[in-house]
Structures are given as structure tokens and as C-alpha cells.
Design an enzyme around this catalytic site. Structure first.
Site, short mmCIF file in Angstrom:
data_model
loop_
_atom_site.label_atom_id
_atom_site.label_comp_id
_atom_site.label_asym_id
_atom_site.label_seq_id
_atom_site.Cartn_x
_atom_site.Cartn_y
_atom_site.Cartn_z
N GLU A 118 81.11 19.34 -106.94
CA GLU A 118 80.78 18.47 -105.79
C GLU A 118 79.50 18.88 -105.07
O GLU A 118 78.96 18.12 -104.28
CB GLU A 118 81.95 18.42 -104.79
N HIS A 160 83.40 29.94 -100.26
CA HIS A 160 83.74 29.65 -101.66
C HIS A 160 82.80 30.34 -102.64
O HIS A 160 83.10 30.43 -103.84
CB HIS A 160 83.72 28.14 -101.92
N HIS A 198 90.49 25.53 -96.48
CA HIS A 198 90.47 25.87 -97.90
C HIS A 198 90.55 27.38 -98.12
O HIS A 198 90.04 28.16 -97.31
CB HIS A 198 89.20 25.34 -98.55
N1 Q9C Z 1 89.70 15.84 -102.32
C1 Q9C Z 1 84.43 24.14 -97.21
O1 Q9C Z 1 85.23 23.72 -96.39
N2 Q9C Z 1 86.11 19.10 -102.35
N3 Q9C Z 1 84.36 23.61 -98.45
C2 Q9C Z 1 87.36 18.70 -101.84
C3 Q9C Z 1 89.03 16.91 -101.64
C4 Q9C Z 1 85.54 20.36 -102.00
C5 Q9C Z 1 85.22 22.53 -98.87
C6 Q9C Z 1 87.80 17.38 -102.37
C7 Q9C Z 1 85.81 20.86 -100.61
C8 Q9C Z 1 85.00 22.09 -100.28
C9 Q9C Z 1 83.47 25.21 -96.87
ZN ZN Z 2 87.10 24.19 -95.87
#
Ligand code: Q9C
Ligand code: ZN
Length: 342
Positions: A118, A160, A198
Site C-alpha cells: 500500500e 511498521h 496496528h
Molecule cells: N484494510 C500506520 O498506522 N493498510 N500504518 C490497512 C486496511 C495498511 C497503517 C488496510 C495500514 C497501515 C502507521
Molecule cells: Zn496504525
């Protein structure tokens, strides 16, 4: 508390995120920071400090040199190859493809160094990532030089990013780089409390074998949530690091009562560890209206948990991570800082 901030976050302004089979404007956008500074200003908390340049040594103490070299040139390689859009990986060294050799061509490199698809790499992303780690390091030094707390308004986020992979909107692991810097500046034991929705897979991987940095994370159960493959309760560390990772995966629609109980357990772990300093990976995507998450925290809950974190009574560095309900991201983030200082 002071806020370390730079306008250089605008250099990260990707136009595309692969989401639900379409390319959308990224949830991780520059306005996130504007909402936070607007709320800081509104409450008279806007005591801003510009970041200093710490160079690459603190980065290379955490991240693989080949990975850092890749990030520094990925956009140029992509643009030189003639592609029209932003750099998105399309192939990985997955279970049935070798991971032993690092390719040379950009599509291969992207697959090798990405953990998810993504996070498009766009022009300026690397420069913004460098500014973001300097924000975290500058705020870390405020704390090591005697401030009770500091707020690193990092963007792009970092938790991440692992030793050698980017993804989940993250390139360099700001919190890990800062925590390691604090170790070098005299904090014998540093605890990292990751409250982003997350799981902080990158931070966990970086410190998994270490006993001088405790990693505690509250997050959406990976059975249901990104990053999908890490963050289970039975991941507790390895080797010397056994017992120095603590995961609290929580279910879909978890309300503050459930989340707060896990926080109290996590804070107990931090107290038992005997930390000298605390780094909070502060994501506010636990909010009930967050567009990509599934917890049910209300705005007042952020104030409450800021107070509980203050109860740990440790020099505390807040490092901005996620949070995507843009109208409320400012209120919720500043509520944590306010609740901490109250
Ligand atoms: N359906 C942070 O919060 N995709 N990153 C999620 C959900 C990636 C989040 C898709 C999310 C990353 C720093
Ligand atoms: Zn997050």
C-alpha cells in the site's frame, strides 16, 4: 511539553495507495499534521522546536545498510525505468520464491525490501523519512537532557518499518531509532509502549533479541488486522530478548474498557521491567471513527489514557505514528498529551 516539528514532512506527498483494489489518495496524508498543529495552537501548547541533523549513524544502528541504500535511490531507479506512476511492488520473494539473492532491477528490489504493497514510493519520500527520524532524535534528546516529556511530531510514521523492510506507510522506524539513541545517551533500560491500532511489527522485530528494550504493544488482533502476520500474544522475544516483548491483541470493536485494561497490564509490565525512560508509539487510529481500524475509543478516552501513561512516572518521548480520521486526529492526539500533563 515541547513539540519537535518540521515542514519537511510535506516532501512525503504520495498520490496513490493501493486500497481495496483501487488506487486512492493515501490515508497517510500531510493534512494529518496540519490538524495536530492546529489543535496544539488552539490550546496554547504550540511550543515548537526544529529538528537537528543527526546524520546516518543512528539510522544504520537500527536498519540494514542495503535497505537504507535502496530507500535512498528507489524513486530515482523507478523514474529512470520510465514508469509513469508511483513505485508500488508487484512481486515478492514469497514462500515459493527464493529470498537468498538481492536482485538489481527496481521491481525486484521493491519486492525484496517491501513488506506490504500500500505504501507507494514517490519523489521526496526518502527526504521526508530522513526529516522524520531527525524529529524523533531531537525530541529524544530533549527528554535525555531533562525535559519530563517531549512530542516528536513524526511524519511519515515508523513502527511498521523493520531492520530491512518498509510498508504500512513507514520507511524508517523513528521510535526504534530514538529508543536506541536514548540507550546510548545513558538510559540503561528503555520501554516502548505502542498504542497505535496496528501491531508495531517493525519495532518488535528490531528489538526481539534484546533485553535492554522492552516492547509492549496493544493492537487489533492480527487474525483480523494489518500487518496480519505478526502481533500474537505468544510472541514474547527470543534468546536474550525472551520475555522482553509483550503483545496484547484485541478483538474487533474493542471498547475503551477492554483497551484500558490491556493498557494497565502493559504499564505493569513496564514498571516490573524497571525502565529508565519510556517511548510511546502514539497512533490515534484506535478512535471509533478511524476509517481503516476497528476499535471504539472516544475522544475523552485519549485524555484518560494520557493520564495513565503519566502514572508510569518516567521521562517520556511521544512519537507520532498513525491516525486517519483527519478531523479528529488533532483533538485525540493533543488529548493524550493534555491528559499526560494534567
Ligand atoms: N484494510 C500506520 O498506522 N493498510 N500504518 C490497512 C486496511 C495498511 C497503517 C488496510 C495500514 C497501515 C502507521
Ligand atoms: Zn496504525
Amino acid at each position: 511539553m515541547k513539540t519537535v516539528f518540521t515542514e519537511r514532512h510535506y516532501l512525503r506527498n504520495s498520490k496513490t495507495e493501493l486500497y481495496g483494489g483501487t488506487l486512492v489518495r493515501p490515508f497517510e496524508c500531510p493534512e494529518r499534521i496540519e490538524f495536530i498543529t492546529a489543535e496544539l495552537d488552539k490550546r496554547g501548547l504550540g511550543d515548537y522546536v526544529e529538528p537537528a541533523d543527526y546524520g546516518m549513524d543512528p539510522v544504520l544502528a537500527i536498519h540494514d545498510a542495503g535497505f537504507v541504500d535502496f530507500l535512498s535511490k528507489a524513486w530515482q531507479l523507478w523514474a529512470d525505468s520510465g514508469y509513469k506512476g508511483e513505485a508500488i511492488p508487484t512481486v515478492w520473494p514469497s514462500r515459493s520464491l527464493s529470498v537468498d539473492r538481492i536482485p538489481k532491477q527496481i521491481d525486484g528490489l521493491l519486492g525484496y525490501y517491501a513488506l506490504a504493497g500500500e505504501t507507494s514510493i514517490s519523489e521526496g519520500s526518502w527526504e521526508a523519512a530522513l526529516a522524520s527520524k531527525d524529529v524523533a532524535l531531537t525530541a529524544a534528546d530533549l527528554v535525555m537532557n531533562g525535559d519530563r516529556a517531549a512530542f516528536a511530531l513524526c511524519r511519515p510514521p515508523g513502527h511498521h518499518a523493520s531492520t530491512s523492510q518498509f510498508g504500512g506507510y513507514c520507511f524508517l522506524n523513528n521510535a526504534a531509532i530514538a529508543a536506541n539513541h536514548m540507550r546510548g545517551k545513558g538510559a540503561a533500560k528503555v520501554a516502548i509502549l505502542d498504542v497505535d491500532f496496528h501491531h508495531g511489527n517493525g519495532t518488535q522485530e528490531i528489538f526481539y533479541n534484546r533485553d535492554d528494550v522492552l516492547f509492549v504493544s496493544l493492537h487489533g488482533d492480527p487474525v483480523d488486522a494489518f500487518p496480519h502476520f505478526l502481533g500474537y500474544a505468544d510472541e514474547t522475544g527470543a534468546g536474550a530478548g525472551e520475555g522482553f516483548t509483550a503483545n496484547f491483541p484485541l478483538p474487533v470493536a474493542a471498547p475503551y474498557e477492554v483497551w484500558g485494561a490491556a493498557l494497565d497490564e502493559g504499564l505493569k509490565r513496564i514498571a516490573d521491567f524497571g525502565a529508565d525512560a519510556l517511548v510511546v508509539s502514539l497512533g490515534v487510529d484506535t478512535f471509533e471513527k478511524d476509517p481503516i481500524s476497528f476499535f471504539k475509543l472516544r475522544s475523552q478516552d485519549f485524555t484518560d489514557y494520557g493520564g495513565r501513561i503519566a502514572g508510569a512516572n518516567l521521562p517520556t518521548l511521544f512519537v507520532m505514528e498513525g491516525g486517519y480520521a483527519v478531523e479528529e486526529i488533532g483533538i485525540n492526539t493533543v488529548n493524550v498529551l493534555d491528559g499526560f500533563e494534567a
